[in-house]
Design a protein around this motif. Structure first.
Motif, mmCIF file in Angstrom:
data_model
loop_
_atom_site.group_PDB
_atom_site.id
_atom_site.type_symbol
_atom_site.label_atom_id
_atom_site.label_comp_id
_atom_site.label_asym_id
_atom_site.label_seq_id
_atom_site.Cartn_x
_atom_site.Cartn_y
_atom_site.Cartn_z
ATOM 1 N N ASN A 288 0.812 -1.217 0.000
ATOM 2 C CA ASN A 288 0.000 0.000 0.000
ATOM 3 C C ASN A 288 0.841 1.261 0.000
ATOM 4 O OD1 ASN A 288 -2.488 -1.289 -0.042
ATOM 5 N ND2 ASN A 288 -2.570 -1.455 2.175
ATOM 6 N N LEU A 289 2.027 1.211 0.587
ATOM 7 C CA LEU A 289 2.851 2.413 0.698
ATOM 8 C C LEU A 289 4.141 2.332 -0.120
ATOM 9 C CD1 LEU A 289 2.160 5.045 2.033
ATOM 10 C CD2 LEU A 289 3.547 4.387 3.974
ATOM 11 N N GLY A 290 4.198 1.385 -1.043
ATOM 12 C CA GLY A 290 5.307 1.348 -1.984
ATOM 13 C C GLY A 290 6.605 0.751 -1.479
ATOM 14 N N PHE A 291 6.578 0.019 -0.372
ATOM 15 C CA PHE A 291 7.791 -0.631 0.145
ATOM 16 C C PHE A 291 8.008 -1.933 -0.634
ATOM 17 C CE2 PHE A 291 8.914 1.212 4.500
ATOM 18 C CZ PHE A 291 8.293 2.420 4.266
ATOM 19 N N ASP A 292 8.482 -1.821 -1.862
ATOM 20 C CA ASP A 292 8.563 -2.956 -2.779
ATOM 21 C C ASP A 292 9.475 -4.085 -2.321
ATOM 22 O OD1 ASP A 292 6.705 -1.986 -4.542
ATOM 23 O OD2 ASP A 292 8.126 -1.544 -6.144
ATOM 24 N N ALA A 293 10.711 -3.767 -1.984
ATOM 25 C CA ALA A 293 11.653 -4.826 -1.605
ATOM 26 C C ALA A 293 11.176 -5.555 -0.353
ATOM 27 C CB ALA A 293 13.052 -4.234 -1.380
ATOM 28 N N PHE A 294 10.672 -4.798 0.588
ATOM 29 C CA PHE A 294 10.155 -5.376 1.826
ATOM 30 C C PHE A 294 8.954 -6.274 1.556
ATOM 31 C CE2 PHE A 294 7.333 -4.635 5.626
ATOM 32 C CZ PHE A 294 8.013 -5.472 6.492
ATOM 33 N N SER A 295 8.021 -5.803 0.720
ATOM 34 C CA SER A 295 6.834 -6.616 0.431
ATOM 35 C C SER A 295 7.205 -7.900 -0.297
ATOM 36 C CB SER A 295 5.795 -5.817 -0.364
ATOM 37 O OG SER A 295 6.265 -5.494 -1.653
ATOM 38 N N THR A 296 8.221 -7.833 -1.158
ATOM 39 C CA THR A 296 8.669 -9.025 -1.885
ATOM 40 C C THR A 296 9.214 -10.072 -0.917
ATOM 41 O OG1 THR A 296 9.138 -7.750 -3.881
ATOM 42 C CG2 THR A 296 10.272 -9.871 -3.647
ATOM 43 N N LEU A 297 10.017 -9.624 0.053
ATOM 44 C CA LEU A 297 10.547 -10.564 1.056
ATOM 45 C C LEU A 297 9.429 -11.141 1.920
ATOM 46 C CD1 LEU A 297 13.813 -8.836 2.282
ATOM 47 C CD2 LEU A 297 13.605 -10.995 1.037
ATOM 48 N N CYS A 298 8.476 -10.302 2.290
ATOM 49 C CA CYS A 298 7.349 -10.786 3.095
ATOM 50 C C CYS A 298 6.531 -11.815 2.322
ATOM 51 C CB CYS A 298 6.459 -9.618 3.535
ATOM 52 S SG CYS A 298 7.224 -8.555 4.772
ATOM 53 N N ALA A 299 6.329 -11.576 1.034
ATOM 54 C CA ALA A 299 5.572 -12.516 0.201
ATOM 55 C C ALA A 299 6.283 -13.861 0.120
ATOM 56 C CB ALA A 299 5.357 -11.939 -1.194
ATOM 57 N N ALA A 300 7.595 -13.828 -0.050
ATOM 58 C CA ALA A 300 8.361 -15.079 -0.112
ATOM 59 C C ALA A 300 8.297 -15.807 1.227
ATOM 60 C CB ALA A 300 9.808 -14.788 -0.497
ATOM 61 N N GLY A 301 8.431 -15.064 2.315
ATOM 62 C CA GLY A 301 8.338 -15.670 3.647
ATOM 63 C C GLY A 301 6.959 -16.232 3.915
#
Length: 110
Positions: free
Chosen positions: A59-72
């Protein structure tokens, strides 16, 4: 690391005052979830925690963080909680948050 076009788009959609409130709420809620993660989120809650963090980050554009969270989240969903690199997720969040807070005023002024 940050999708600034997403940040700009969100600000345009909801307005400056509401955007500031959204950022404050985002940081408060995500900081709380990150603390649970840092404290050793139980394996049976890890998927849910990462799902929340992923959605908030998107929602707030934290792309790298969201990608890691999705993988986790995907690993946790398969029962592979031991393969989730919580330290890396925390590190990338900390870097993303610092970058976001550092660059946000200048980007909003542009």
């Amino acid at each position: 690391m940050i999708d600034w076009s997403k940040v700009t788009e969100l600000r345009q959609e909801i307005g400056g005052e509401d955007f500031a409130e959204v950022v404050d709420l985002f940081l408060e809620e995500v900081d709380e979830a990150m603390q649970r993660l840092r404290d050793g989120c139980p394996g049976d809650r890890l998927e849910c925690c990462l799902h929340f963090l992923k959605g908030s980050a998107l929602n707030l554009g934290f792309d790298a963080f969201s990608t890691l969270c999705a993988a986790g989240e995907a690993s946790a969903a398969l029962g592979n909680t031991d393969q989730v690199d919580v330290a890396e997720i925390c590190h990338v969040f900390d870097e993303s948050k610092a970058l976001f807070l550092d660059e946000l005023p200048a980007r909003l002024a542009a």
